[in-house]
Design an enzyme around this catalytic site. Structure first.
Site, PDB file in Angstrom:
ATOM      1  N   HIS A  56     100.254  59.778  62.543  1.00 33.66           N
ATOM      2  CA  HIS A  56     100.175  60.612  63.732  1.00 33.66           C
ATOM      3  C   HIS A  56     101.243  61.696  63.626  1.00 33.66           C
ATOM      4  O   HIS A  56     102.408  61.419  63.291  1.00 33.66           O
ATOM      5  CB  HIS A  56     100.404  59.753  64.976  1.00 33.66           C
ATOM      6  CG  HIS A  56     100.658  60.534  66.213  1.00 33.66           C
ATOM      7  ND1 HIS A  56      99.864  61.588  66.611  1.00 33.66           N
ATOM      8  CD2 HIS A  56     101.641  60.436  67.153  1.00 33.66           C
ATOM      9  CE1 HIS A  56     100.341  62.091  67.730  1.00 33.66           C
ATOM     10  NE2 HIS A  56     101.413  61.408  68.082  1.00 33.66           N
TER      11      HIS A  56
ATOM     12  N   ASN B 197     101.307  68.735  67.507  1.00 35.26           N
ATOM     13  CA  ASN B 197     100.874  67.379  67.815  1.00 35.26           C
ATOM     14  C   ASN B 197      99.573  67.471  68.602  1.00 35.26           C
ATOM     15  O   ASN B 197      99.574  67.870  69.761  1.00 35.26           O
ATOM     16  CB  ASN B 197     101.966  66.672  68.629  1.00 35.26           C
ATOM     17  CG  ASN B 197     101.611  65.253  69.026  1.00 35.26           C
ATOM     18  OD1 ASN B 197     100.452  64.869  69.043  1.00 35.26           O
ATOM     19  ND2 ASN B 197     102.630  64.473  69.378  1.00 35.26           N
TER      20      ASN B 197
ATOM     21  N   CYS C  76      97.638  58.543  71.480  1.00 30.21           N
ATOM     22  CA  CYS C  76      97.731  59.014  70.095  1.00 30.21           C
ATOM     23  C   CYS C  76      97.432  57.942  69.051  1.00 30.21           C
ATOM     24  O   CYS C  76      97.343  58.241  67.860  1.00 30.21           O
ATOM     25  CB  CYS C  76      99.109  59.616  69.841  1.00 30.21           C
ATOM     26  SG  CYS C  76      99.486  61.012  70.935  1.00 30.21           S
TER      27      CYS C  76
END
Length: 332
Positions: A256, A286, A116
């Site tokens: 993020h 996500n 990520c």
């Protein structure tokens, strides 16, 4: 003119699959309630790729939108970087599939996998490549299809992760706009917090790894939360202050999209309460390496970003890894 201030973002794009998956659907399989998911994560829905869509397909859509935003053709791209931890295949690199589909024949292309954090890492790589070849342009893409590696009975992961892609075209901008500074870090001693155990050279795919669930994405939720709380706020403050600013001067925070509750904690610990924190996780979840570019593109498309705004990007995830970037928006 400093190198950092001469390289910036010329255009952005994103793509989210059409299938919207509600908390109710996820909750039924994960053994929780829809209310529990929203309270714990602030996620209300997410998108899953269609059966015919792979990571490269999502990446191509996002890249095409970024090129249009930048006013460039695919054959004007010099470098193409795809950040993903869910590539189409172990080989060839997903970037080469994207290059072929876009028609970016002249571009050198490769993948990066820092989970990520990957988009910010790829942005730093793009900056370095452009420094070596002034006037060149780099297409940076973050794309992931996590729905293919989730154990939908695991509430630690199934409620969070989804599919999407975001992209940015990076090139020369007018001073004093563009990238002001970046900071990357890795903590390999924490590598067990986020992982897919099987399918590589240590545990090759076999009937046993399939039976053991070794190909599913797994995460130590508490360990990740503790890591982020300890390491991400200091990294952000360090970057900002190293370049003569304070957190109070940041106009936009694009993190993020790990977990909404976690993002609120980062903002408080970092002193970014005066910045606009861009959140797309409520509707998209996500989306791994796509989180930062999807949120950045959303901010651009909705008109939230103005020339001269200070924008702070933050990626963090498996490895464990952290990537941060500070830039002054505009004048591409």
């Amino acid at each position: 003119m400093s190198l950092a201030s001469a390289v910036g973002i010329l255009g952005t794009g994103s793509y989210l699959p059409k299938e919207e998956v509600s908390n109710e659907e996820v909750a039924a399989r994960a053994g929780v309630t829809a209310e529990w998911i929203e309270r714990k994560t602030q996620i209300r829905s997410r998108r899953y790729a269609a059966p015919h869509e792979a990571t490269s397909d999502l990446a191509v859509h996002a890249a095409a939108a970024a090129l249009e935003s930048a006013g460039l053709r695919a054959d004007e791209v010099d470098y193409l970087i795809v950040s993903t931890s869910t590539g189409d295949h172990p080989q060839p690199p997903t970037a080469h599939l994207v290059q072929d589909a876009l028609g970016a024949r002249g571009a050198a292309c490769f993948d990066v996998n820092v989970v990520c954090s990957g988009f910010v890492y790829a942005l730093v790589l793009a900056q370095g490549l452009i420094a070596l070849r002034p006037g060149s342009r780099c297409l940076v893409i973050g794309a992931d299809v996590y729905s293919r590696i989730l154990d939908f009975s695991d509430r630690k992961t199934a409620v969070l992760f989804a599919d999407g892609a975001g992209a940015a075209v990076v090139g020369a901008v007018e001073a004093p706009y563009g990238i002001i500074g970046t900071q990357l870090s890795g903590r390999g001693d924490a590598h067990r917090l986020i992982r897919v155990d099987a399918g590589g050279s240590r545990r090759p795919a076999s009937p046993q790894t399939l039976a053991d669930g070794g190909h599913f994405f797994t995460m130590d939720g508490r360990g990740v939360r503790d890591f982020v709380a300890e390491h991400v706020p200091p990294a952000l403050v360090s970057l900002v202050e190293a370049h003569g600013f304070t957190p109070a001067q940041i106009d936009h925070f694009v993190p993020h999209q790990a977990n909404g509750v976690m993002l609120g904690d980062i903002v408080e610990r970092t002193g970014l309460t005066g910045a606009v924190t861009h959140r797309t996780l409520r509707t998209y979840g996500n989306v791994g390496s796509a989180s930062v570019p999807v949120a950045l593109d959303d901010a651009r498309r909705t008109g939230a970003l103005s020339d001269g705004d200070l924008v702070l990007l933050a990626g963090f995830g498996g490895g464990m890894s952290i990537g941060t970037a500070l830039l002054r928006w505009g004048r591409g």
